[in-house]
Write a protein that holds these residues in place. Sequence first.
Motif, short mmCIF file in Angstrom:
data_model
loop_
_atom_site.label_atom_id
_atom_site.label_comp_id
_atom_site.label_asym_id
_atom_site.label_seq_id
_atom_site.Cartn_x
_atom_site.Cartn_y
_atom_site.Cartn_z
N SER A 71 -5.04 6.70 -0.91
CA SER A 71 -3.83 5.48 -1.10
C SER A 71 -4.33 4.81 -2.02
O SER A 71 -5.35 4.67 -2.63
CB SER A 71 -3.68 4.97 0.39
N VAL A 72 -3.30 3.82 -2.48
CA VAL A 72 -3.52 2.60 -3.28
C VAL A 72 -2.94 1.37 -3.04
O VAL A 72 -1.96 1.31 -2.28
CB VAL A 72 -3.11 3.05 -4.78
N THR A 73 -3.59 0.17 -3.19
CA THR A 73 -3.20 -1.04 -2.52
C THR A 73 -2.96 -1.85 -3.76
O THR A 73 -4.06 -2.04 -4.91
CB THR A 73 -4.18 -1.80 -1.52
N VAL A 94 0.00 5.75 -10.00
CA VAL A 94 -0.80 4.45 -10.18
C VAL A 94 -0.48 3.81 -11.76
O VAL A 94 -0.22 2.47 -11.88
CB VAL A 94 -2.18 4.62 -9.97
N GLN A 152 -6.85 -1.93 -4.64
CA GLN A 152 -7.84 -1.12 -3.91
C GLN A 152 -7.26 0.22 -4.29
O GLN A 152 -6.23 0.52 -4.07
CB GLN A 152 -8.34 -1.34 -2.45
N ARG A 153 -8.33 1.31 -4.65
CA ARG A 153 -7.81 2.65 -4.49
C ARG A 153 -8.82 3.45 -3.67
O ARG A 153 -10.03 3.44 -4.19
CB ARG A 153 -7.54 2.92 -5.86
N ASP A 154 -8.45 4.59 -3.14
CA ASP A 154 -9.34 5.57 -2.72
C ASP A 154 -8.52 6.94 -2.91
O ASP A 154 -7.37 7.04 -3.55
CB ASP A 154 -9.87 5.47 -1.23
N VAL A 184 -3.69 -3.14 -9.43
CA VAL A 184 -4.42 -2.44 -8.39
C VAL A 184 -5.47 -3.16 -7.80
O VAL A 184 -6.58 -3.86 -8.41
CB VAL A 184 -5.22 -1.22 -8.99
N THR A 227 0.84 -1.20 -0.15
CA THR A 227 -0.03 0.04 -0.10
C THR A 227 0.68 1.20 -0.08
O THR A 227 1.88 1.20 0.83
CB THR A 227 -1.01 -0.02 1.08
#
Length: 820
Positions: free
Chosen positions: A441-443, A424, A436-438, A434, A404
């Motif tokens: 942050s990005v995981t 990203v 998860q992304r908000d 990817v 993350t």
Amino acid sequence: MKFTLSWLKSHLQTDATLTQITDTLTQIGLELEGVENPGATLAAFRVAHVIEAVQHPNADRLRVCQVDTGEGVVSVVCGAPNARTGIKVVFAAPGAFIPGSNITLKIGEIRGVQSAGMMLSAREMGLGDDHAGIVELPADAQIGMTYPDWAGLNDPIIEIGVTPNRGDCFSVRGVARDLAAAGLGTLKPFAPPVIPPAFDGGPRWDIAFPEACPWIIGRMIRGVKNSPSPKWLQDRLTFIGLRPINALVDVTNFFTFDLGRPLHVFDVSKLTGDTLTLRRGAGETMRALNGKDYVVDPEDCAICDAAGVQSIAGVIGGEATGCDEATTSVFVECALFDPIRIARTGRRHQIVSDARQRFERGLDPALMQDAIQAATALILELCGGEPGTVTMAGGEPAWQRDATMRFARIASFGGSDIPADEAVTSLEHLGFTVRQRDADSVTVAVPSWRNDVAAPISLDQSPALDPVKAAKAAEGCIAVEAENDLIEEVLRLRGLDAVPAVSLPRESPVPQATLTPRQQRNAVARRTLASAGLMECVTFSFMARAEAERFGAAPDALRLSNPIAADLDQLRPTPLATLALAAKRNAARGYADVALFEIGPAFALDAPDGQKLVAAGLRCGQTPRNWLVPQRPVDAMDAKGDLWALLTAVGVPLEALQVTSDAPSFLHPGRSGMVRQGPKTVMGYFGEIHPRLLAALDLPGPMVVFELNLDAVADPKKRKKSSPDLPQFQPVRRDFAFIVDSAVAADSVVKAAKGADRALITGVTLFDLYEGERMTPGKKSLGVEVTLQPRERTLTDLEIEAACQKIVAAVAKATGATLR
């Protein structure tokens, strides 16, 4: 890591120039080491056709050839035995530089016939040692074409420096992937066809050492014809510095660099039994492919058949089962080994191989199935045969992991303001997926080939740390390390040269001292001795035990258990020992008059931590030649002068010193002294080397030495600066001549005179020594000058006389002296 431009473009679809590619490599962290074009020196050479070759009219061994160069027909006189009509050759026109002969061609006349060029041999082109005749090209070679273009030599070789964490870039495909992610083209897909088995058979695997090898795959191919590799494969290997051997071996070397996937091939006919076992070594000896014998111990992972060890896994194969031109059945091995164990094995046996270099950095575990299929396809293409079933043991390890990244950290930690969308996209181009992304942050899922990102880490935590806190700290460390890995990827794809340079914050406007007072003192000592004419040496801190014993104690505790040489097995008791041997070597080469010094360790059990830092020096032979004074042999006073100058430079008050006669036994007992500051503190010593030691070690003489224990010098005290003490009254000087016993030291007289009136007497200097025929046997005369410095008023004659009487009385009491 080396590769050619054409090899890179087999994985990268790009129109970028060579300069753009090399610049981008450095910008994304794959630093360019160099670019070499092997065809550059051959650019002036062209393919030509010999239209006619006739006997030279004036020479039996020469022929006159009419050569079509593509730009016209020229006459060339040639002495090669294979020069004949109809062949295609390599032609050099006048003005061309011949690298193999180091000459520049000119139009010349040979035995009355003009020669306007040269037909070249391989040696003349710098391509080998063959000089038996000129190079003959195939009949379809295009006339007028440059030789590098025809031979495929115009393929630049690129060399990059790869950091230890980037194991994926020890492959051409890995480099192409990074360049594509940086926007320099498109990565070509890699999807080798699945080759169905034609039979069921071949060796089976048994893993008895799963800690070293979690997964291994193999495939037998029978009916192969092992011959030399095709030209394209030989060229690729040759250009990067590898020697082509045969097709089967060259295939494994090719994939080691192409995909970063080391492979190994066994000749099935040379294996014993139908099972290959991966186990710990048991002390067996194996002869490797490099012709050397290695003892495989229990820490090594070995690949064994029923006859014994056939390969040191992940490092080097065995000679006994190697493939040669007689091989008809081959077993291809593709394995995953523990990087740490491979690194330890390689270091233990001092084996550096391309396979070890990649295994110890970690490989792509998801590539193994595709790699065995790609190797099968290439072997079938080059050697024919039919493949068997794919056999394996173990299984693919769980390599999947997530990482993350907080977008704000790119600027706060990385120093670059990169938009979230660009960050990203950069990660996706590198193969991250990817999850998860908000907004914050990005995981992402880490690709299988990036074992350096979000890798497991090991913390050396204190056993006394609370378990809950230890677990929380470890969890936070893992998250922070993974985030920093992603930030680094984003920054380098933007370009490392785009990261702003930011200085570290200063703790204070005035920089702190970089050297401690002791370090500054050592530097002063070094400059003082150098200015006195001594040359600094750096000698070994160890020497032969027998020689060390002559300069002091040589206890077993200071003996080396694993010396680099048999005669370097003891830590030296003093640097004077190694300096004396250095002077001996200089004298043997005609430099008998030398002055040397060294600031280094001396080793003794009674010293703190077993060693102390000393400044040691020696002089031997004659004093330097000078027009004012004649040359003379060096003596103990020269060494004392050097030591006194050194003591003064490092801030030791000379008036606080005393010289005693208990110098080390390797010094002359009557021409040496031990220097003390108080009764207990030994500062050093000086004197002449004992004649017995000079004779025993065959040292040049005379030789005088000194040594100062720098650790015994007190650190300078911080004192406030004050105005200098300048008395307003004139000093008074008086000379005294005392008759004392010959055994009385002059220093005793000087100290007694100083102690007569410490408030009034500011200096006592010895200026004369007389032991002539007019002196009573067993007696000597010492002349000293005493300086009286009044502070309050000018001294009267009576006061001066009283002071003189006190001096005479003090000296008489201390030494039994009488005034002469």
